[in-house]
Enzyme design. Structure first.
Site, PDB file in Angstrom:
ATOM      1  CD  GLU A  74      25.069  56.302  13.586  1.00 54.31           C
ATOM      2  OE1 GLU A  74      24.832  55.610  12.579  1.00 54.31           O
ATOM      3  OE2 GLU A  74      26.195  56.343  14.123  1.00 54.31           O
ATOM      4  CG  ASP A  98      30.839  61.474  10.654  1.00 52.84           C
ATOM      5  OD1 ASP A  98      29.762  61.158  11.151  1.00 52.84           O
ATOM      6  OD2 ASP A  98      31.790  60.673  10.502  1.00 52.84           O
ATOM      7  CG  HIS A 126      26.304  50.988  13.272  1.00 58.55           C
ATOM      8  ND1 HIS A 126      27.168  51.640  12.411  1.00 58.55           N
ATOM      9  CD2 HIS A 126      26.573  49.662  13.173  1.00 58.55           C
ATOM     10  CE1 HIS A 126      27.912  50.730  11.797  1.00 58.55           C
ATOM     11  NE2 HIS A 126      27.581  49.523  12.250  1.00 58.55           N
TER      12      HIS A 126
HETATM   13  P1  AMP Z   1      28.369  54.688  11.385  1.00 56.58           P
HETATM   14  O1  AMP Z   1      28.970  55.931  11.912  1.00 56.58           O
HETATM   15  O2  AMP Z   1      29.309  53.623  10.993  1.00 56.58           O
HETATM   16  O3  AMP Z   1      27.380  54.224  12.385  1.00 56.58           O
HETATM   17  O4  AMP Z   1      27.587  55.046  10.067  1.00 56.58           O
HETATM   18  C1  AMP Z   1      26.961  56.278   9.841  1.00 56.58           C
HETATM   19  C2  AMP Z   1      25.826  56.080   8.888  1.00 56.58           C
HETATM   20  O5  AMP Z   1      26.300  55.438   7.702  1.00 56.58           O
HETATM   21  C3  AMP Z   1      24.703  55.195   9.379  1.00 56.58           C
HETATM   22  O6  AMP Z   1      23.776  55.889  10.195  1.00 56.58           O
HETATM   23  C4  AMP Z   1      24.085  54.771   8.067  1.00 56.58           C
HETATM   24  O7  AMP Z   1      23.300  55.797   7.511  1.00 56.58           O
HETATM   25  C5  AMP Z   1      25.305  54.574   7.179  1.00 56.58           C
HETATM   26  N1  AMP Z   1      25.770  53.180   7.272  1.00 56.58           N
HETATM   27  C6  AMP Z   1      26.723  52.673   8.087  1.00 56.58           C
HETATM   28  N2  AMP Z   1      26.881  51.364   7.908  1.00 56.58           N
HETATM   29  C7  AMP Z   1      26.016  51.014   6.942  1.00 56.58           C
HETATM   30  C8  AMP Z   1      25.684  49.786   6.286  1.00 56.58           C
HETATM   31  N3  AMP Z   1      26.306  48.642   6.610  1.00 56.58           N
HETATM   32  N4  AMP Z   1      24.728  49.801   5.336  1.00 56.58           N
HETATM   33  C9  AMP Z   1      24.098  50.940   4.995  1.00 56.58           C
HETATM   34  N5  AMP Z   1      24.361  52.136   5.562  1.00 56.58           N
HETATM   35  C10 AMP Z   1      25.300  52.181   6.530  1.00 56.58           C
HETATM   36 MG    MG Z   2      28.094  55.933  13.913  1.00 58.51          MG
END
Ligand code: AMP
Ligand code: MG
Length: 326
Positions: free
Chosen positions: A113, A211, A270
């Site tokens: 994250e 990632d 998330h």
């Molecule tokens: P995730 O693995 O989908 O939780 O996303 C990893 C990172 O991507 C998050 O900690 C955010 O920094 C960024 N991220 C994910 N979804 C969004 C979103 N809808 N808007 C902005 N940043 C996002």
């Molecule tokens: Mg995530």
């Protein structure tokens, strides 16, 4: 010896249960280390042809008979049954000294994250705020260990409200956390203690390419350290999933992958550790369904490159402490 014989007999029984009554040739099958010339591949192709002609109810019936999971859409059921039959046939071949199909002892699922804004303006510098790892034993298919640390962002220490709402990570959690370099050192120690890359073969696995290619790469630049070698290659599960279950890339978001397998997200979306656990659930299901997960992407000069399935299987190297860029 006796045990081996029993295994062969058990596998043989299941192979027969898979039923290859038709002579039509089904999907091509890819041997791991064997040869296409091995008669077992002809048998697998015949079984696949038979399975291709089964409708959803027949597939579910067969899966139930074999005490396998009956959840999921038709394509998933078909793939599951084919893979089961393939596995059983390969098991017999392996027990008789033929082919075998595992590449890694462990898979490390990582889902970072990072700091973010509502629409992430172009050039936004994401900083990692959570470093989770879920360790999967590819033989028992169990999650055997987890690692989780929050990370203090240094360029922009203040989290946006949007970021906290999205990830559940609060200002207090990152204020109390350590810097990325120190967390990475503890990650390396954690991996070394588990003898990954030395005694055991392992690979990293992520949901997409970002990632390692974006978040980790960017963070290493911010922290003035070299991108660690062990994190320069990985299994992109979206790609493996799309290829294995034959679904378009638009349907390989985490939620869609779970849904198609008949699974529900567990935990908080998330949250890096919960995301990693759910990704691990998909990975173990794919292994169960007979997918030979393998490294399919690597980083070269800061760019993501595909590792073709025709290339030799890559394993992750032993992890070492981060080196300074200066
Ligand atoms: P995730 O693995 O989908 O939780 O996303 C990893 C990172 O991507 C998050 O900690 C955010 O920094 C960024 N991220 C994910 N979804 C969004 C979103 N809808 N808007 C902005 N940043 C996002
Ligand atoms: Mg995530």
């Amino acid at each position: 010896m006796e045990e081996q014989k029993e295994n062969i007999q058990a596998a043989d029984k299941n192979v027969k249960k898979c039923g290859t009554t038709s002579s039509s040739v089904g999907d091509p099958v890819t041997p791991s280390r064997g040869e296409f010339g091995d008669p077992v591949y002809k048998e697998i192709a015949l079984a696949n042809g038979h399975i291709n002609r089964m409708d959803r109810d027949e597939l579910r019936l067969k899966l139930a008979e074999l005490k396998l999971d009956t959840r999921g859409v038709k394509d998933v059921l078909r793939k599951r049954l084919k893979s089961h039959c393939k596995k059983q046939k390969l098991l017999v071949a392996a027990a008789e000294g033929g082919v075998t199909d595992t590449y890694y002892d462990f898979i490390c699922v990582v889902d970072f994250e990072a700091t973010c804004e509502e629409s992430n303006p172009p050039g936004f510098l994401h900083e990692i705020i959570e470093f989770p790892i879920v360790l999967v034993n590819t033989r028992t298919l169990h999650i055997v260990d987890t690692f989780q640390e929050y990370v203090k962002p240094e360029l922009n220490p203040k989290l946006s409200d949007f970021c906290t709402q999205l990830t559940g990570i609060t200002q207090e959690m990152v204020d109390q956390a350590d810097t990325f370099g120190n967390v990475l050192r503890r990650v390396v120690t954690w991996l070394q203690e588990r003898e990954l890359g030395t005694k055991y073969r392992y690979a990293l696995l992520t949901d997409g390419s970002w990632d390692m290619s974006k978040f980790l790469n960017m963070q290493c630049k911010i922290s003035r350290i070299k991108h660690p070698k062990f994190a320069k290659k990985w299994i992109n599960i979206r790609k493996s999933y799309g290829n294995f279950y034959k679904v378009p890339r638009t349907q390989t978001k985490l939620s869609s992958m779970l849904e198609k397998l008949g699974l529900q997200y567990e935990g908080r979306p998330h949250c890096g550790l919960d995301d990693s656990r759910n990704i691990a659930r998909i990975a173990t299901r794919m292994l169960q369904d007979g997918c030979q997960l393998r490294v399919n992407e690597h980083l070269h000069a800061g760019e993501v490159r595909n590792v073709p399935s025709s290339a030799p299987v890559e394993v992750s190297p032993p992890p070492h402490n981060p080196r300074s860029r200066d």
